[in-house]
Design a protein around this motif. Structure first.
Motif, short mmCIF file in Angstrom:
data_model
loop_
_atom_site.label_atom_id
_atom_site.label_comp_id
_atom_site.label_asym_id
_atom_site.label_seq_id
_atom_site.Cartn_x
_atom_site.Cartn_y
_atom_site.Cartn_z
N ILE A 134 -3.63 4.00 0.63
CA ILE A 134 -4.50 3.66 1.76
C ILE A 134 -5.17 4.92 2.33
O ILE A 134 -6.13 4.82 3.12
N ALA A 153 -7.24 -1.86 0.09
CA ALA A 153 -6.36 -0.76 -0.32
C ALA A 153 -5.12 -1.26 -1.05
O ALA A 153 -4.35 -0.46 -1.59
N ALA A 154 -4.91 -2.59 -1.08
CA ALA A 154 -3.66 -3.13 -1.63
C ALA A 154 -3.50 -2.75 -3.09
O ALA A 154 -4.46 -2.73 -3.86
N VAL A 169 0.85 -1.19 0.00
CA VAL A 169 0.00 0.00 0.00
C VAL A 169 0.88 1.24 0.00
O VAL A 169 2.04 1.19 0.42
#
Ligand code: MTE
Ligand code: MO
Length: 530
Positions: A54, A49-50, A24
């Motif tokens: 983020i 969120a990867a 992230v």
């Protein structure tokens, strides 16, 4: 550490949720969160969120804006975003994913309070127009984005049930539908913040939270399987729990986007409690906004417990540790603003509520030619002085939690000085061979009420304060010019349930800084230029 490598955003994107090493971006830094995932309190949701930034997620889960969390993250630093992808030291806005980009389309008549996340109330006319709120007009309360489940994967959607001893059992949606008897329950969902705006306006004190008027409540027919059937199948000993000797005290629900809440085991196993794992709403698949493909329905309880996009149930000796269980949905005294959250119980069963949702003024009745009778109250007519009267008609809803039914709705046309009763619509009665639409063991639905009467001219007093921006007030007064000549009265409603619980007179008396459970008498100012 300036010696760490620089990565192009395109490189970071390769480390998405499906990769062995998810990364992230936070600010201009790049982290490999592989080792954090198993320990992350919100579980796998961090993978959302990867492969990207983020920041937008932490703007939603504000709990992360905390030194403690930054310290954890700093352990996983592996490098920096390449200068070529930075604008003013941050990834360019168009490089940052919008967590809400896959949210569904919404009906334009819903009254939007926030767009991202989506929070919208049912328009007031629609509240009492139908007993069952149409799906597309049902209020929406989302804390986060709407998870996406592809239609083709719906049958294989998995729910995990975890017992106190850690035993886990998984069910696909197909199994839930085929292995357990289906049940229908007609039930209201009401947000604990319904009418919060009335609380702050009437008391003159601000509250935290979305400024809902009367539309954070709706009623629907839900179909699904009984939670208690599934718990028993998973190996939970219902009879031990019935006898009160089980260590399991709470059923925790977790949604796919990491929203969580819990209910006491007592409600979950009550054979009359009707707690559902629901997959259908008003005979259609659950809409995405309302939890597709599976949600909990906890009738009679605050809607915050009816967890959407349900994918994990944990039986526990303690409540869900989420902020929505341990904080947020609790009430304190009007003087308490710095609070010990643990000192108050989480809101579960709802108190009595009612609201006026439509209001129309009719003709002036000349007392010599028209019978001077308030249709709903003969007594009041007898004591009247026979001045001209303004016809008025109103409708609305009344509801109480815990399955308690509404036994009476009282209306006042003179600010609370005198009262008369509204007519309760017989929505839950079978008609001409059509079975009652109300299913379940408790009074889980609202009662709709109507009132027709007339207000004597001398009831309209000098203009006094009101809420011109309240939609019901605004509609009622739309034909009255905003001149100094106006004279007004306040009409109001309160309801009583079968335990004789009723609503408080003022919002000031129950004001709490989170603005929860705003249930004071609903007042609407009505004006005449006569
Ligand atoms: N479940 C999940 N997973 N996420 C949420 O944000 N909001 C809760 C509850 N369940 C929420 C959730 C709250 S506070 C309310 S009032 C109801 O869902 C709203 O349900 P609705 O959007 O179907 O009206
Ligand atoms: Mo809510």
């Amino acid at each position: 550490d300036p010696d760490l490598p620089r990565f192009r955003i395109a490189e970071v994107r390769k480390h998405g949720a499906d990769s062995d090493h998810p990364w992230v971006i936070y600010g201009d830094k790049v982290y490999d969160i592989t080792d954090w995932i198993p320990a992350h309190p919100g579980g796998q949701v961090i993978l959302r969120a990867a492969g990207g930034s983020i920041d937008p997620y932490w703007n939603i889960f504000t709990i992360h804006k905390n030194q403690y969390v930054y310290d954890i993250l700093s352990q996983y630093l592996i490098g920096y975003v390449d200068q070529a992808d930075l604008v003013n030291g941050k990834p360019a806005q168009d490089q940052i994913e919008d967590p809400f980009e896959n949210d569904p389309e919404r009906h334009p008549s819903l009254i939007t309070r926030t767009a991202k996340p989506r929070n919208a109330e049912t328009p007031s006319e629609a509240l009492s127009a139908q007993f069952l709120t149409p799906n597309e007009l049902f209020y929406v309360r989302n804390h986060m984005w709407v998870p996406t489940i592809e239609d083709s994967k719906t049958d294989d959607y998995r729910l995990t049930v975890e017992l106190l001893d850690g035993t886990m059992k998984e069910y696909t949606l197909r199994e839930l539908k085929t292995r357990f008897p289906s049940r229908k329950v007609t039930a209201v969902l009401q947000c604990s913040g319904n009418r919060r705006k009335h609380m702050s306006d009437d008391s003159g004190r601000q509250t935290n939270g979305l400024p809902w008027t009367s539309g954070a409540i709706s009623n629907a027919s839900w179909e699904g399987v009984l939670l208690s059937d599934v718990l028993a199948d998973a190996g939970f000993d219902l009879s031990e729990a019935m006898s009160g000797s089980s260590e399991t005290q709470h059923v925790q629900f977790m949604g796919l986007e990491a929203y969580g809440a819990s209910i006491p085991i007592k409600k979950a196993i009550d054979p009359q409690g009707d707690v559902l794992l629901a997959y259908s709403m008003n005979d259609k698949p659950l809409p995405r906004d309302h939890g597709f493909p599976l949600r909990a329905i906890v009738p009679g309880h605050v809607a915050a417990r009816s967890v959407k996009w349900l994918n994990h149930i944990t039986l526990s000796d303690e409540e869900s540790t989420s902020q929505w269980q341990r904080k947020d949905y609790k009430c304190f005294g009007p003087n308490q603003t710095k609070v010990d959250w643990d000192a108050a119980p989480a809101i579960q069963e709802l108190p009595v509520q009612s609201a006026i949702t439509t209001l129309k003024l009719g003709k002036w009745l000349d007392s010599k030619t028209e019978p001077n009778v308030l249709k709903n109250d003969q007594d009041q007519a007898a004591t009247s002085q026979n001045p001209p009267q303004q016809e008025i008609s109103m409708s609305g809803y009344a509801f109480s939690g815990g399955g308690r039914s509404i036994i009476r709705v009282d209306v006042s046309l003179d600010g609370g000085g005198s009262w008369t009763q509204a007519y309760l619509l017989p929505d839950c009665v079978s008609k001409n061979g059509t079975p009652s639409p109300c299913q379940g063991h408790g009074a889980w639905s609202w009662k709709r009420w109507v009132f027709e009467g007339s207000v004597p001219l001398d009831t309209f007093k000098e203009k006094h304060g009101g809420r011109p921006d309240d939609p019901v007030t605004a509609a009622a007064n739309s034909k009255t010019p905003d001149s100094g000549q106006k004279r007004c009265t306040t009409v109001l409603v309160k309801a009583t349930d079968d335990a004789y619980n009723t609503q408080p007179e003022s919002h000031a008396a129950t004001w709490n800084f989170r603005g929860n459970l705003a249930t004071a008498w609903h007042r609407v100012q009505v004006c005449t230029d006569c």
